[in-house]
Design an enzyme around this catalytic site. Structure first.
Site, PDB file in Angstrom:
ATOM      1  N   CYS A 239      54.797  21.545  41.064  1.00 55.96           N
ATOM      2  CA  CYS A 239      54.621  20.706  39.880  1.00 55.96           C
ATOM      3  C   CYS A 239      53.849  19.428  40.240  1.00 55.96           C
ATOM      4  O   CYS A 239      53.011  18.962  39.467  1.00 55.96           O
ATOM      5  CB  CYS A 239      55.965  20.368  39.243  1.00 55.96           C
ATOM      6  SG  CYS A 239      57.127  19.628  40.382  1.00 55.96           S
ATOM      7  N   THR A 240      54.127  18.902  41.437  1.00 56.20           N
ATOM      8  CA  THR A 240      53.414  17.704  41.883  1.00 56.20           C
ATOM      9  C   THR A 240      51.934  18.010  42.057  1.00 56.20           C
ATOM     10  O   THR A 240      51.058  17.271  41.611  1.00 56.20           O
ATOM     11  CB  THR A 240      53.985  17.226  43.237  1.00 56.20           C
ATOM     12  OG1 THR A 240      55.382  17.060  43.097  1.00 56.20           O
ATOM     13  CG2 THR A 240      53.349  15.925  43.682  1.00 56.20           C
TER      14      THR A 240
END
Ligand code: ZN
Length: 465
Positions: A239-240
Site C-alpha cells: 500500500c505504501t
C-alpha cells in the site's frame, strides 16, 4: 555458570595435548622457526598472570600460549570482508594452525576492504590468496586454504578443529554449519558430552550494523534458536509503494514491482536484470518521475541499482569491529583465561554508536538443537502444498527448498523434491493432493531435507480433526 563444564572440559583436553607435545618437543630439540625474543609478550600478559577479569577457574601458566601456537586448530569460514579481518586478527593473536574455507574468487569491487587482496589477484580464489598473504607476512603461521563450499566437507573434516569462526554473509550457510556442529554432539543419557562440543563463533555485518555471538552447540542458543532475528528480506508494504510513497526506495520499488510488469519496456519476455545498465536506466528515469510527483528527493542511479539488486553496502569499519570481537572470543575460549561472551553482542553505528550484549535463550523446541521430535499439525484434508508452505514460511523453520519423503506402506516415497528438475516434474502433482490421498496416516513420520541443514529433519504428523 552454564558454560563452565565446557570450559573445564576444554582446558583438560588442552592440557593433555600440551603435555604430550612438550615431551615430543624435548626429543626433537625445541620450538619451530620464526620466533624472536619477546614476540608474544603482549599475549603472555593475559595468560601468565591473573587479572580482575580472568575466569574464576583461571590458572596462570605458559601452557596456554604453547597450546595456541602449537596445537589449537582454528577454522575460519569465509575469506571475504569479515574473513580477511578474522584471518589477520586470529593469526596475530598467536594462532598458527588455521584453515580457511571460501568458495569465491576475488572481484575488483572487493579490493576497497578485503585488504589481503591486490589488483593482480582479481579472479583468483579468495582462500588461496588470503592464506598466501598471511603465511608470507606472519612468520610461523600456517594457513591452509580450501577453495570449496562448506558442504563439500564431511564431519571428519570439521571434527579436527578446536574452534570454528564464521564470517559469512549467508544465513543458509550459517544454518548449515550450525547443523553440522550439532550433528557432532555426543549425548549420554540425554546429557551432552562436553568434549564433543566445538564452539562456533559467528560474526555478521550489514552496512553499519553487526553482531558477534558465541555458540556452544547443545549448551547455548544455536543459530536456529534465534532464527526470528533474521527477518525475511526487507520489503515495503504494497500500500505504501502503490499509494503513499515517502522514501526514494518506495519510488524505485513502485517502478520495479508495478510499472515494469505493466509497461514491459524491453519486450514481453524480458525480466528486469539488475546487471543490465539499460534496464537500470529505465527504472531510474521512471523512479525520478514518480518521486517528482510526490516531492520526494534522493532518487539516484546508484540508489536505484541498490534497491533493484538489493545491495547493502559493505562497510570496512563494521567488519573490523566485528572480526575483532570474534577473534577476542577465539582467544578467550582457546586460553580458558576469560569467560566467553554470553552470548550475543550487537553493534550499531548507523547514528552515533550503540552496542550491547544479551543472552539469547535456547528454544525448548528448536528444530535444530532441541532433541525433541517436531510435531506438525495438519488436517487430513490439507494438501501437500500447505505443508510445503508451512516449512518455508514459518519463521522458526524458514526452509528454502524442502524435499519431503515418507514411508508409505513400507516403502520410502519421495512426496516432493524440487532441486532435481526431473523429480520435481514427477512429484509436482502431489502438491495438490491431500495428505489422506497421499496415503499418510496420523502419527506418520515425515523426513524433510533442506539446504539449511546437513541433516534430515524428522517431523511427526498429527491430524487435527
Ligand atoms: Zn537451537
Amino acid at each position: 555458570m552454564i558454560e563452565r563444564c565446557f570450559i573445564l572440559s576444554f582446558r583438560e583436553k588442552k592440557t593433555r595435548r600440551v603435555v604430550a607435545l612438550t615431551e615430543k618437543m624435548v626429543v626433537e630439540g625445541g620450538a619451530g622457526d620464526g620466533e624472536w625474543e619477546g614476540r608474544w609478550n603482549h599475549i603472555q600478559k593475559f595468560l601468565e598472570r591473573p587479572g580482575p577479569f580472568t575466569h574464576p577457574d583461571f590458572e596462570a601458566s605458559s601452557e596456554s600460549l604453547q597450546f595456541m601456537l602449537e596445537t589449537c586448530k582454528v577454522l575460519i569460514i569465509g575469506a571475504g570482508g569479515l574473513g580477511c579481518e578474522l584471518l589477520k586478527d586470529v593469526a596475530l593473536s598467536g594462532f598458527h594452525n588455521i584453515h580457511v574455507v571460501d568458495m569465491d574468487t576475488i572481484d575488483l569491487s572487493n579490493l576497497n576492504r578485503q585488504f589481503l587482496f591486490r589488483l593482480k589477484d582479481v579472479g583468483q580464489p579468495k582462500a588461496e590468496v588470503a592464506a598466501d598473504f598471511i603465511n608470507t607476512r606472519i612468520p610461523g603461521c600456517c594457513v591452509v586454504p580450501h577453495f570449496k563450499k562448506i558442504q563439500d566437507f564431511d564431519e571428519t573434516f570439521y571434527r579436527q578443529f578446536h574452534i570454528i569462526v564464521c564470517g559469512l554473509d549467508s544465513v543458509i550457510a550459517r544454518r548449515w554449519m550450525n547443523g553440522m556442529l550439532l550433528s557432532l554432539l555426543v549425548y549420554e543419557d540425554g546429557v551432552v558430552d562436553p568434549s564433543s562440543i566445538i564452539p562456533l563463533i559467528d560474526g555478521g555485518t550489514e552496512g553499519f550494523k553487526g553482531n558477534a555471538r558465541v555458540i556452544l552447540p547443545g549448551i547455548t542458543a544455536c543459530i536456529d534458536c534465534t532464527l526470528e532475528l533474521y527477518p525475511p528480506q526487507i520489503n515495503f508494504p504494497m500500500c505504501t509503494i502503490a499509494s503513499m510513497p515517502r522514501l526514494p526506495e518506495h519510488c524505485v520499488e513502485y517502478v520495479r514491482m508495478l510499472l515494469w510488469p505493466k509497461d514491459k519496456p524491453f519486450g514481453d519476455t524480458v525480466g528486469l536484470d539488475g546487471d543490465d545498465p539499460e534496464h537500470i536506466k529505465w527504472v531510474y528515469q521512471r523512479s525520478l518521475e514518480r518521486a517528482a510527483e510526490f516531492s520526494i528527493t534522493g532518487v539516484t542511479y546508484r540508489l536505484t541499482q541498490g534497491v533493484v539488486k538489493r545491495i547493502i553496502p559493505a562497510v570496512a569499519s563494521t567488519n573490523a569491529v566485528i572480526a575483532a570481537a570474534c577473534a577476542t572470543e577465539v582467544f578467550k575460549i582457546a586460553s580458558s583465561a576469560y569467560a566467553p561472551l554470553n552470548n550475543y553482542m550487537v553493534f550499531n553505528d548507523v547514528d552515533g554508536l550503540y552496542t550491547y550484549t544479551f543472552e539469547a535463550e535456547r528454544k525448548d523446541n528448536c528444530s535444530a538443537c532441541s532433541q525433541v521430535p517436531l510435531d506438525m499439525r495438519f488436517s487430513s484434508s490439507s494438501t501437500l502444498q500447505e505443508v510445503l508452505d508451512y516449512l518455508t514460511e514459518s519463521s522458526y523453520l524458514q526452509m528454502k527448498s524442502p524435499a519431503i519423503t515418507a514411508s508409505v506402506e513400507g516403502k520410502n516415497k519421495t512426496l516432493y523434491l524440487q532441486t532435481v528438475a526431473s523429480i520435481e516434474q514427477r512429484t509436482r502433482p502431489n502438491l495438490s493432493k491431500t495428505l489422506k490421498e497421499l496415503g499418510l496416516a496420523d502419527g506418520q513420520e515425515l523426513a524433510v531435507a533442506d539446504v539449511t541443514t546437513p541433516q534430515t529433519m524428522l517431523f511427526r504428523l498429527s491430524f487435527t480433526s
